[in-house]
Scaffold this motif. Structure first.
Motif, PDB file in Angstrom:
ATOM      1  N   TYR A 107       0.878  -1.206  -0.019  1.00  0.00           N
ATOM      2  CA  TYR A 107      -0.027   0.109   0.098  1.00  0.00           C
ATOM      3  C   TYR A 107       0.755   1.313  -0.035  1.00  0.00           C
ATOM      4  O   TYR A 107       0.494   2.288  -0.901  1.00  0.00           O
ATOM      5  CB  TYR A 107      -1.021   0.043   1.047  1.00  0.00           C
ATOM      6  CG  TYR A 107      -2.148   0.998   1.312  1.00  0.00           C
ATOM      7  CD1 TYR A 107      -3.041   0.736   0.204  1.00  0.00           C
ATOM      8  CD2 TYR A 107      -2.057   2.186   1.833  1.00  0.00           C
ATOM      9  CE1 TYR A 107      -4.237   1.618   0.374  1.00  0.00           C
ATOM     10  CE2 TYR A 107      -3.105   3.064   1.967  1.00  0.00           C
ATOM     11  CZ  TYR A 107      -3.882   3.107   0.918  1.00  0.00           C
ATOM     12  OH  TYR A 107      -5.167   3.657   0.968  1.00  0.00           O
ATOM     13  N   LEU A 121      -0.383   4.491  -2.428  1.00  0.00           N
ATOM     14  CA  LEU A 121      -1.948   4.542  -2.539  1.00  0.00           C
ATOM     15  C   LEU A 121      -2.628   5.325  -1.643  1.00  0.00           C
ATOM     16  O   LEU A 121      -3.567   5.359  -1.481  1.00  0.00           O
ATOM     17  CB  LEU A 121      -2.346   2.908  -2.877  1.00  0.00           C
ATOM     18  CG  LEU A 121      -1.782   2.053  -3.870  1.00  0.00           C
ATOM     19  CD1 LEU A 121      -2.185   0.736  -3.623  1.00  0.00           C
ATOM     20  CD2 LEU A 121      -2.272   2.487  -5.031  1.00  0.00           C
ATOM     21  N   LEU A 180      -6.187   8.451  -5.798  1.00  0.00           N
ATOM     22  CA  LEU A 180      -6.563   7.038  -6.279  1.00  0.00           C
ATOM     23  C   LEU A 180      -7.554   7.286  -7.212  1.00  0.00           C
ATOM     24  O   LEU A 180      -8.700   7.942  -6.962  1.00  0.00           O
ATOM     25  CB  LEU A 180      -6.957   6.056  -5.127  1.00  0.00           C
ATOM     26  CG  LEU A 180      -7.355   4.744  -5.725  1.00  0.00           C
ATOM     27  CD1 LEU A 180      -5.781   4.106  -5.887  1.00  0.00           C
ATOM     28  CD2 LEU A 180      -8.075   3.976  -4.427  1.00  0.00           C
ATOM     29  N   ASP A 184      -5.596   3.820 -11.519  1.00  0.00           N
ATOM     30  CA  ASP A 184      -4.644   3.167 -10.704  1.00  0.00           C
ATOM     31  C   ASP A 184      -4.995   1.778 -10.405  1.00  0.00           C
ATOM     32  O   ASP A 184      -3.889   1.094 -10.284  1.00  0.00           O
ATOM     33  CB  ASP A 184      -4.498   4.182  -9.242  1.00  0.00           C
ATOM     34  CG  ASP A 184      -4.268   5.422  -9.523  1.00  0.00           C
ATOM     35  OD1 ASP A 184      -2.717   5.509  -9.952  1.00  0.00           O
ATOM     36  OD2 ASP A 184      -4.705   6.306  -9.221  1.00  0.00           O
ATOM     37  N   VAL A 185      -6.096   1.469 -10.222  1.00  0.00           N
ATOM     38  CA  VAL A 185      -6.500   0.069  -9.874  1.00  0.00           C
ATOM     39  C   VAL A 185      -7.527  -0.252 -10.907  1.00  0.00           C
ATOM     40  O   VAL A 185      -8.810   0.346 -10.848  1.00  0.00           O
ATOM     41  CB  VAL A 185      -7.177   0.099  -8.389  1.00  0.00           C
ATOM     42  CG1 VAL A 185      -7.544  -1.185  -7.830  1.00  0.00           C
ATOM     43  CG2 VAL A 185      -6.310   0.604  -7.281  1.00  0.00           C
ATOM     44  N   LEU A 187     -10.435  -6.452  -1.769  1.00  0.00           N
ATOM     45  CA  LEU A 187     -10.318  -4.779  -2.197  1.00  0.00           C
ATOM     46  C   LEU A 187     -10.486  -4.173  -0.759  1.00  0.00           C
ATOM     47  O   LEU A 187      -9.932  -3.138  -0.532  1.00  0.00           O
ATOM     48  CB  LEU A 187     -10.914  -4.660  -3.124  1.00  0.00           C
ATOM     49  CG  LEU A 187     -10.566  -5.234  -4.679  1.00  0.00           C
ATOM     50  CD1 LEU A 187     -11.809  -4.596  -5.674  1.00  0.00           C
ATOM     51  CD2 LEU A 187      -9.260  -4.390  -5.027  1.00  0.00           C
ATOM     52  N   LEU A 228      -7.725  -1.865   0.387  1.00  0.00           N
ATOM     53  CA  LEU A 228      -7.705  -0.257   0.170  1.00  0.00           C
ATOM     54  C   LEU A 228      -8.253   0.379   1.213  1.00  0.00           C
ATOM     55  O   LEU A 228      -7.977   1.513   1.430  1.00  0.00           O
ATOM     56  CB  LEU A 228      -8.516  -0.181  -1.072  1.00  0.00           C
ATOM     57  CG  LEU A 228      -7.961  -0.524  -2.331  1.00  0.00           C
ATOM     58  CD1 LEU A 228      -8.878  -0.405  -3.669  1.00  0.00           C
ATOM     59  CD2 LEU A 228      -6.620   0.137  -2.616  1.00  0.00           C
ATOM     60  N   ILE A 285     -13.347   2.838  -8.000  1.00  0.00           N
ATOM     61  CA  ILE A 285     -12.815   1.516  -8.960  1.00  0.00           C
ATOM     62  C   ILE A 285     -14.102   1.001  -9.602  1.00  0.00           C
ATOM     63  O   ILE A 285     -15.256   1.010  -9.243  1.00  0.00           O
ATOM     64  CB  ILE A 285     -12.275   0.681  -7.938  1.00  0.00           C
ATOM     65  CG1 ILE A 285     -11.060   1.069  -7.529  1.00  0.00           C
ATOM     66  CG2 ILE A 285     -12.024  -0.762  -8.754  1.00  0.00           C
ATOM     67  CD1 ILE A 285     -10.386  -0.006  -6.298  1.00  0.00           C
ATOM     68  N   LYS A 316       1.021   3.711 -14.635  1.00  0.00           N
ATOM     69  CA  LYS A 316      -0.331   3.402 -14.093  1.00  0.00           C
ATOM     70  C   LYS A 316      -0.645   2.163 -14.928  1.00  0.00           C
ATOM     71  O   LYS A 316      -0.253   2.112 -16.182  1.00  0.00           O
ATOM     72  CB  LYS A 316      -1.180   4.625 -14.347  1.00  0.00           C
ATOM     73  CG  LYS A 316      -1.019   5.679 -13.353  1.00  0.00           C
ATOM     74  CD  LYS A 316      -2.174   6.608 -13.132  1.00  0.00           C
ATOM     75  CE  LYS A 316      -2.059   7.703 -12.129  1.00  0.00           C
ATOM     76  NZ  LYS A 316      -3.124   8.742 -12.055  1.00  0.00           N
ATOM     77  N   LYS A 330      -1.436   0.826 -10.894  1.00  0.00           N
ATOM     78  CA  LYS A 330      -0.604   0.617  -9.785  1.00  0.00           C
ATOM     79  C   LYS A 330      -0.929  -0.839  -9.407  1.00  0.00           C
ATOM     80  O   LYS A 330      -0.109  -1.686  -8.948  1.00  0.00           O
ATOM     81  CB  LYS A 330      -0.887   1.284  -8.689  1.00  0.00           C
ATOM     82  CG  LYS A 330      -0.511   3.119  -8.859  1.00  0.00           C
ATOM     83  CD  LYS A 330       1.115   2.999  -8.903  1.00  0.00           C
ATOM     84  CE  LYS A 330       1.669   4.419  -9.018  1.00  0.00           C
ATOM     85  NZ  LYS A 330       2.997   4.502  -9.055  1.00  0.00           N
ATOM     86  N   VAL A 331      -2.260  -1.211  -9.513  1.00  0.00           N
ATOM     87  CA  VAL A 331      -2.836  -2.521  -9.147  1.00  0.00           C
ATOM     88  C   VAL A 331      -3.776  -2.865 -10.067  1.00  0.00           C
ATOM     89  O   VAL A 331      -4.451  -2.488 -10.776  1.00  0.00           O
ATOM     90  CB  VAL A 331      -3.206  -2.633  -7.864  1.00  0.00           C
ATOM     91  CG1 VAL A 331      -3.721  -3.829  -7.238  1.00  0.00           C
ATOM     92  CG2 VAL A 331      -2.508  -1.833  -6.736  1.00  0.00           C
TER      93      VAL A 331
END
Length: 523
Positions: A198, A203, A208, A212-213, A231, A235, A246, A391, A393-394
């Protein structure tokens, strides 16, 4: 006088011998009765009332040995989910992104099994008060989030907005549905990943976004619920801020193959491999007989009971084993037949041996390569975006055991351990950037690692072995008396790009997916 004393002495000796012999015979008979009696009670008995069900065998009450430990490994208790080599790269490198592939958590059986009402699939915290509080917080979060932010919640879930996020609040195991134990496995995994990644991925900077995700899931409740549970702890804990940014995306295939799915040659290789596995089973008639007998006891549906697939039976037995439930029995007119613990250990020993043959199979490897091509293309695409845009990130893929198996095959990780992945397995690709003296980064500055369930497998990838980047890290010992040098080997991203574009279809004597999938090309 002397003759009389000798006569009495002989009489006493005979009496003592008689007593000792009698005691020995008694103990021998008692021991044999006990051994035979237990055996009879376990294998075949007259009808017993339901209240006598406690006499059946409970798998977790077995003494843990090498065989049973291997079986319980598939259950993957939250207590056993711990960090390993993830994120342990220092030196002149910066973590830029991670791609996370998970198998869903513990679930109910895929088909109807006997005595399912004796299996308690309610949430299991493994004696951890921390995980109990996390689960209750998650439960409260789900109960409240849709009421105060319905639009954002619907947007987050996307195509899955009609799905319940928690298993039915019932002790009964539902067919193919995630259990309370399965939820806890992914909550624990999310906590683990949060602690590792994290902050390293920045993050926590409050910026965010959906870029990013990125999250993909197959359209099964168990994979969607697994993704959301992970998640939540990864997060955030107490608000909806991060998740609301997201969007969950649906994959139509458990292979995440996108547009590279249909492949006639893959079906041909799959059939060849099935024939190979059938031949292996025919060479083990005792195992085949065990599967037939145990299948009649375990499965309720007649067509399923006739199945000779050892892996289907193994999967069904995990329902009992992972939930500390009695192994199933079937009542006949005169006798009752029960699955015994030695049946379970024998079956698992065979499937472990079969997995080794599975890993050696050329037809299975070709099948896996074709099935995983679309996913590997997607992985490389995300890697290149990380290189050019920093990007995402995840990237999270919530899938199945076959998802992880095919991905391992695509990377050349040919070993039996990937054909039998346990619940909530995690397969992580870490992307690193080497920090040069100037700010102009090029593709050759980026590297990756593959860490599976806490173990670094980067050096087992064939196309990475001769193109490594060495990162040497120096750490102080806990007592500060000396320093430890730890060497980490990473693989250049250029190597996986070259593998995908130049070498991936070499086993098929082809240069592209279309030609590799042509049946005419493979005879």
């Amino acid at each position: 006088m002397l003759p009389e004393m000798l006569r009495l002495s002989y009489q006493h000796r005979a009496f003592y011998c008689y007593v000792i012999l009698s005691v020995w015979i008694f103990l021998l008979v008692a021991g044999m009765y006990k051994y035979i009696g237990v055996d009879e009670k376990t294998y075949t008995q007259g009808r017993r009332p339901p209240s006598d069900i406690s006499l059946r065998e409970f798998p977790r009450n077995l003494k843990l040995d090498l065989k049973t430990k291997k079986i319980f490994r598939f259950c993957n208790s939250p207590d056993d989910i711990n960090s390993g080599a993830e994120g342990k790269v220092d030196g002149n490198l910066t973590l830029e992104g991670i791609l996370v592939f998970i198998r869903h958590g513990d679930r109910g059986p895929l088909t109807h099994v006997r005595n399912i009402t004796t299996v308690n699939c309610a949430k299991d915290f493994g004696g951890s008060s921390e995980m109990e509080s996390v689960y209750l917080a998650y439960q409260s979060f789900l109960q409240n989030v849709s009421s105060y932010s319905r639009t954002a919640w619907t947007q987050f879930l996307g195509p899955f907005h009609g799905f319940p996020m928690l298993p039915a609040d019932s002790k009964e195991c539902k067919l193919a549905q995630l259990t309370g134990l399965g939820v806890n496995q992914l909550l624990k995994t999310g906590l683990l990943l949060r602690n590792i990644y994290y902050n390293k991925l920045n993050l926590n900077n409050g910026t965010l976004s959906s870029k990013d995700v990125i999250v993909y899931s197959t359209r099964y409740r168990r994979t969607v619920q697994s993704a959301v549970a992970l998640l939540y702890t990864f997060l955030e804990y107490d608000n909806f801020g991060n998740l609301a940014k997201i969007n969950l995306q649906e994959s139509q295939s458990l292979t995440f193959c996108n547009t590279d799915c249909a492949c006639s040659a893959a079906d041909k290789f799959s059939k060849q491999h099935s024939k190979e596995m059938a031949e292996h089973l025919r060479s083990h008639p005792a195992v085949a007989n065990l599967i037939k007998q145990a299948g009649n006891v375990v499965f309720e549906m007649p067509e399923q009971a006739q199945s000779t697939d050892p892996n289907s039976l193994r999967d069904a037995l995990l329902t009992y084993v992972c939930h500390n439930a009695p192994l199933p029995c079937i009542d006949l007119e005169v006798q009752q037949f029960c699955v015994k613990t030695e049946h379970v250990t024998s079956l698992f020993a065979y499937t472990e041996w079969e997995a080794k043959q599975h890993a050696k199979s050329r037809s299975q490897r070709k099948y896996g390569l074709l099935r995983a091509y679309g996913l590997l293309r997607d992985i490389v695409s995300h890697m290149l975006r990380i290189v050019s845009d920093a990007k995402p990130k995840v990237v999270l893929y919530s899938g199945h055991d076959k998802t992880l198996e095919y991905l391992a095959t695509a990377l050349g990780l040919v070993t039996d351990r990937f054909s039998m992945s346990h619940y909530a397995s995690r397969f992580i690709i870490e992307v690193y950037k080497m920090n040069p003296k100037n700010e102009n980064h090029i593709a050759s500055d980026f590297y990756f690692r593959v860490v599976i369930n806490g173990k670094d497998f980067t050096q087992d990838i064939p196309f990475c072995k001769n193109v490594n980047y060495f990162s040497v890290n120096v750490h102080n010992r806990p007592d500060k008396t000396d320093k430890i040098k730890a060497e980490t080997k990473l693989c250049p991203i250029e190597a996986i790009i070259r593998q995908l574009h130049d070498d991936y279809f070499a086993p098929f004597n082809a240069t592209n997916f279309k030609d590799a999938c042509s049946i005419r090309k493979h005879g």
